[in-house]
Design a protein around this motif. Sequence first.
Motif, PDB file in Angstrom:
ATOM      1  N   ILE A 120       2.825  -3.506   2.048  1.00  8.51           N
ATOM      2  CA  ILE A 120       2.956  -2.053   2.169  1.00  8.51           C
ATOM      3  C   ILE A 120       4.225  -1.576   1.482  1.00  8.51           C
ATOM      4  CG2 ILE A 120       3.403  -0.203   3.855  1.00  8.51           C
ATOM      5  CD1 ILE A 120       1.384  -1.763   5.707  1.00  8.51           C
ATOM      6  N   ASN A 121       5.264  -2.403   1.519  1.00 13.94           N
ATOM      7  CA  ASN A 121       6.533  -2.060   0.864  1.00 13.94           C
ATOM      8  C   ASN A 121       6.493  -2.292  -0.644  1.00 13.94           C
ATOM      9  OD1 ASN A 121       7.624  -1.287   3.277  1.00 13.94           O
ATOM     10  ND2 ASN A 121       8.785  -3.160   3.589  1.00 13.94           N
ATOM     11  N   GLY A 122       5.362  -2.789  -1.161  1.00 10.20           N
ATOM     12  CA  GLY A 122       5.215  -2.908  -2.605  1.00 10.20           C
ATOM     13  C   GLY A 122       5.352  -4.303  -3.183  1.00 10.20           C
ATOM     14  N   GLU A 123       5.524  -5.314  -2.340  1.00  7.34           N
ATOM     15  CA  GLU A 123       5.605  -6.679  -2.872  1.00  7.34           C
ATOM     16  C   GLU A 123       4.248  -7.067  -3.448  1.00  7.34           C
ATOM     17  OE1 GLU A 123       6.346 -11.204  -1.311  1.00  7.34           O
ATOM     18  OE2 GLU A 123       7.462  -9.590  -0.335  1.00  7.34           O
ATOM     19  N   ARG A 124       4.275  -7.601  -4.660  1.00  4.44           N
ATOM     20  CA  ARG A 124       3.036  -7.989  -5.335  1.00  4.44           C
ATOM     21  C   ARG A 124       3.107  -9.448  -5.746  1.00  4.44           C
ATOM     22  NH1 ARG A 124       0.986  -3.108  -9.121  1.00  4.44           N
ATOM     23  NH2 ARG A 124       0.540  -1.665  -7.435  1.00  4.44           N
ATOM     24  N   THR A 125       1.977 -10.112  -5.644  1.00  4.28           N
ATOM     25  CA  THR A 125       1.905 -11.544  -5.901  1.00  4.28           C
ATOM     26  C   THR A 125       0.777 -11.820  -6.892  1.00  4.28           C
ATOM     27  OG1 THR A 125       2.624 -11.912  -3.620  1.00  4.28           O
ATOM     28  CG2 THR A 125       1.688 -13.794  -4.786  1.00  4.28           C
ATOM     29  N   MET A 152      11.008   0.314   0.550  1.00  5.71           N
ATOM     30  CA  MET A 152      10.356   1.590   0.812  1.00  5.71           C
ATOM     31  C   MET A 152       8.850   1.446   0.595  1.00  5.71           C
ATOM     32  SD  MET A 152      11.356   5.177  -0.826  1.00  5.71           S
ATOM     33  CE  MET A 152      10.522   6.647  -0.456  1.00  5.71           C
ATOM     34  N   ALA A 153       8.086   2.007   1.467  1.00  7.16           N
ATOM     35  CA  ALA A 153       6.631   1.874   1.428  1.00  7.16           C
ATOM     36  C   ALA A 153       6.035   2.554   0.195  1.00  7.16           C
ATOM     37  CB  ALA A 153       6.029   2.468   2.688  1.00  7.16           C
ATOM     38  N   VAL A 154       5.012   1.927  -0.378  1.00  2.00           N
ATOM     39  CA  VAL A 154       4.302   2.506  -1.517  1.00  2.00           C
ATOM     40  C   VAL A 154       3.052   3.268  -1.065  1.00  2.00           C
ATOM     41  CG1 VAL A 154       5.184   0.851  -3.188  1.00  2.00           C
ATOM     42  CG2 VAL A 154       3.036   0.364  -2.013  1.00  2.00           C
ATOM     43  N   ILE A 155       2.668   3.072   0.212  1.00  2.00           N
ATOM     44  CA  ILE A 155       1.577   3.845   0.827  1.00  2.00           C
ATOM     45  C   ILE A 155       2.030   4.267   2.216  1.00  2.00           C
ATOM     46  CG2 ILE A 155      -0.304   2.728  -0.454  1.00  2.00           C
ATOM     47  CD1 ILE A 155      -0.816   1.047   2.128  1.00  2.00           C
ATOM     48  N   LYS A 156       1.425   5.319   2.743  1.00  2.00           N
ATOM     49  CA  LYS A 156       1.725   5.741   4.102  1.00  2.00           C
ATOM     50  C   LYS A 156       1.089   4.753   5.070  1.00  2.00           C
ATOM     51  CE  LYS A 156       2.023  10.660   3.216  1.00  2.00           C
ATOM     52  NZ  LYS A 156       1.474  11.988   3.522  1.00  2.00           N
ATOM     53  N   ALA A 157       1.864   4.317   6.048  1.00  2.00           N
ATOM     54  CA  ALA A 157       1.341   3.364   7.025  1.00  2.00           C
ATOM     55  C   ALA A 157       2.144   3.446   8.316  1.00  2.00           C
ATOM     56  CB  ALA A 157       1.390   1.953   6.466  1.00  2.00           C
ATOM     57  N   ASN A 158       1.436   3.607   9.418  1.00  2.00           N
ATOM     58  CA  ASN A 158       2.084   3.553  10.725  1.00  2.00           C
ATOM     59  C   ASN A 158       1.877   2.163  11.324  1.00  2.00           C
ATOM     60  OD1 ASN A 158      -0.504   3.459  11.967  1.00  2.00           O
ATOM     61  ND2 ASN A 158      -0.601   5.713  12.043  1.00  2.00           N
ATOM     62  N   SER A 159       2.315   1.949  12.539  1.00  2.00           N
ATOM     63  CA  SER A 159       2.228   0.612  13.133  1.00  2.00           C
ATOM     64  C   SER A 159       0.774   0.158  13.313  1.00  2.00           C
ATOM     65  CB  SER A 159       2.988   0.540  14.452  1.00  2.00           C
ATOM     66  OG  SER A 159       2.407   1.400  15.404  1.00  2.00           O
ATOM     67  N   ASN A 160      -0.133   1.090  13.600  1.00  2.00           N
ATOM     68  CA  ASN A 160      -1.554   0.721  13.698  1.00  2.00           C
ATOM     69  C   ASN A 160      -2.098   0.259  12.355  1.00  2.00           C
ATOM     70  OD1 ASN A 160      -1.732   1.290  16.449  1.00  2.00           O
ATOM     71  ND2 ASN A 160      -2.311   3.416  16.079  1.00  2.00           N
ATOM     72  N   ASP A 161      -1.644   0.903  11.279  1.00  2.00           N
ATOM     73  CA  ASP A 161      -2.065   0.510   9.936  1.00  2.00           C
ATOM     74  C   ASP A 161      -1.546  -0.879   9.590  1.00  2.00           C
ATOM     75  OD1 ASP A 161      -3.329   2.999   9.481  1.00  2.00           O
ATOM     76  OD2 ASP A 161      -1.460   3.862   8.716  1.00  2.00           O
ATOM     77  N   VAL A 162      -0.303  -1.157   9.960  1.00  2.00           N
ATOM     78  CA  VAL A 162       0.270  -2.482   9.712  1.00  2.00           C
ATOM     79  C   VAL A 162      -0.548  -3.535  10.454  1.00  2.00           C
ATOM     80  CG1 VAL A 162       2.309  -3.957   9.995  1.00  2.00           C
ATOM     81  CG2 VAL A 162       2.593  -1.578   9.267  1.00  2.00           C
ATOM     82  N   ASP A 163      -0.869  -3.261  11.702  1.00  2.00           N
ATOM     83  CA  ASP A 163      -1.699  -4.192  12.488  1.00  2.00           C
ATOM     84  C   ASP A 163      -3.060  -4.405  11.833  1.00  2.00           C
ATOM     85  OD1 ASP A 163       0.213  -4.602  14.416  1.00  2.00           O
ATOM     86  OD2 ASP A 163      -0.742  -3.346  15.925  1.00  2.00           O
ATOM     87  N   ILE A 208      -5.909   1.488  -1.970  1.00  2.00           N
ATOM     88  CA  ILE A 208      -5.427   2.780  -1.466  1.00  2.00           C
ATOM     89  C   ILE A 208      -4.727   3.554  -2.578  1.00  2.00           C
ATOM     90  CG2 ILE A 208      -3.842   3.898   0.160  1.00  2.00           C
ATOM     91  CD1 ILE A 208      -4.473   1.509   2.083  1.00  2.00           C
ATOM     92  N   LEU A 209      -3.980   2.868  -3.413  1.00  2.00           N
ATOM     93  CA  LEU A 209      -3.269   3.511  -4.516  1.00  2.00           C
ATOM     94  C   LEU A 209      -4.200   3.959  -5.644  1.00  2.00           C
ATOM     95  CD1 LEU A 209      -0.227   1.085  -4.924  1.00  2.00           C
ATOM     96  CD2 LEU A 209      -0.155   3.440  -4.077  1.00  2.00           C
ATOM     97  N   ALA A 210      -5.280   3.234  -5.862  1.00  2.00           N
ATOM     98  CA  ALA A 210      -6.078   3.339  -7.082  1.00  2.00           C
ATOM     99  C   ALA A 210      -6.697   4.705  -7.352  1.00  2.00           C
ATOM    100  CB  ALA A 210      -7.174   2.274  -7.073  1.00  2.00           C
ATOM    101  N   ASN A 211      -7.467   5.238  -6.415  1.00  2.00           N
ATOM    102  CA  ASN A 211      -8.223   6.477  -6.596  1.00  2.00           C
ATOM    103  C   ASN A 211      -9.062   6.446  -7.881  1.00  2.00           C
ATOM    104  OD1 ASN A 211      -9.141   8.902  -5.615  1.00  2.00           O
ATOM    105  ND2 ASN A 211      -7.596  10.095  -6.692  1.00  2.00           N
ATOM    106  N   CYS A 212      -9.762   5.338  -8.077  1.00  2.00           N
ATOM    107  CA  CYS A 212     -10.596   5.159  -9.257  1.00  2.00           C
ATOM    108  C   CYS A 212     -11.789   4.267  -8.916  1.00  2.00           C
ATOM    109  CB  CYS A 212      -9.794   4.526 -10.389  1.00  2.00           C
ATOM    110  SG  CYS A 212      -9.216   2.860 -10.002  1.00  2.00           S
TER     111      CYS A 212
END
Length: 140
Positions: A89-94, A1-12, A41-45
Motif C-alpha cells: 500500500i505504501n508503494g513497495e514494488r517487487t 506514504m500510501a499510493v492508494i487510500k486504505a484504512n485498517s480494514n483494507d489492510v486486513d 486499484i491504480l490502473a483504471n484501465c
Amino acid sequence: MAVIKANSNDVDMLARLMRAEAEGEGELGMLMVGNVGVNRILANCLDFKNIRTMRDMVYQSPGGYESVQKPYFYQRARERERRLAQRTINGERTRPATNALWFYRPVGNCPATWWDQANSGRYKAHCFFIPTRADCPRVF
C-alpha cells in the motif's frame, strides 16, 4: 506514504488476500500478489476501470480472485501479512510484479502472453503479466 487510500480494514483484506493467494511462496510471493492488487486499484484501465477501492479490487467479478471463494481467505489477518500488505500500500514494488495486473499458476512453463498481455516473469509457481504502457500508463 500510501499510493492508494486504505484504512485498517483494507489492510486486513489485502493481507488475507496475499496469504490466501501466495502463502506457499513466502514473503516475496505475497508481496507480489499485493503489488498486483495495488496496481489494479491504480490502473483504471482494461479490466480494471472504476476499480477504486480495496473491496472493489478483491471482490471484482468477473476477473477477481479465486481465493475469495474459499474459507481460508476469511480467516483473521495475521500481523506478518498485515505488515506486508502495508508495504505494498505504501508503494513497495517487487519484480516481476512491479507493473503487473495479472498472475496465475500454470501447469508447466509460463506462456509468453496471457490474454494478449506480456509475461513479465515468474516467481516460484506464479507467472505475472503486464499491460502495455499505452494501455495502462498509471501502473508504470
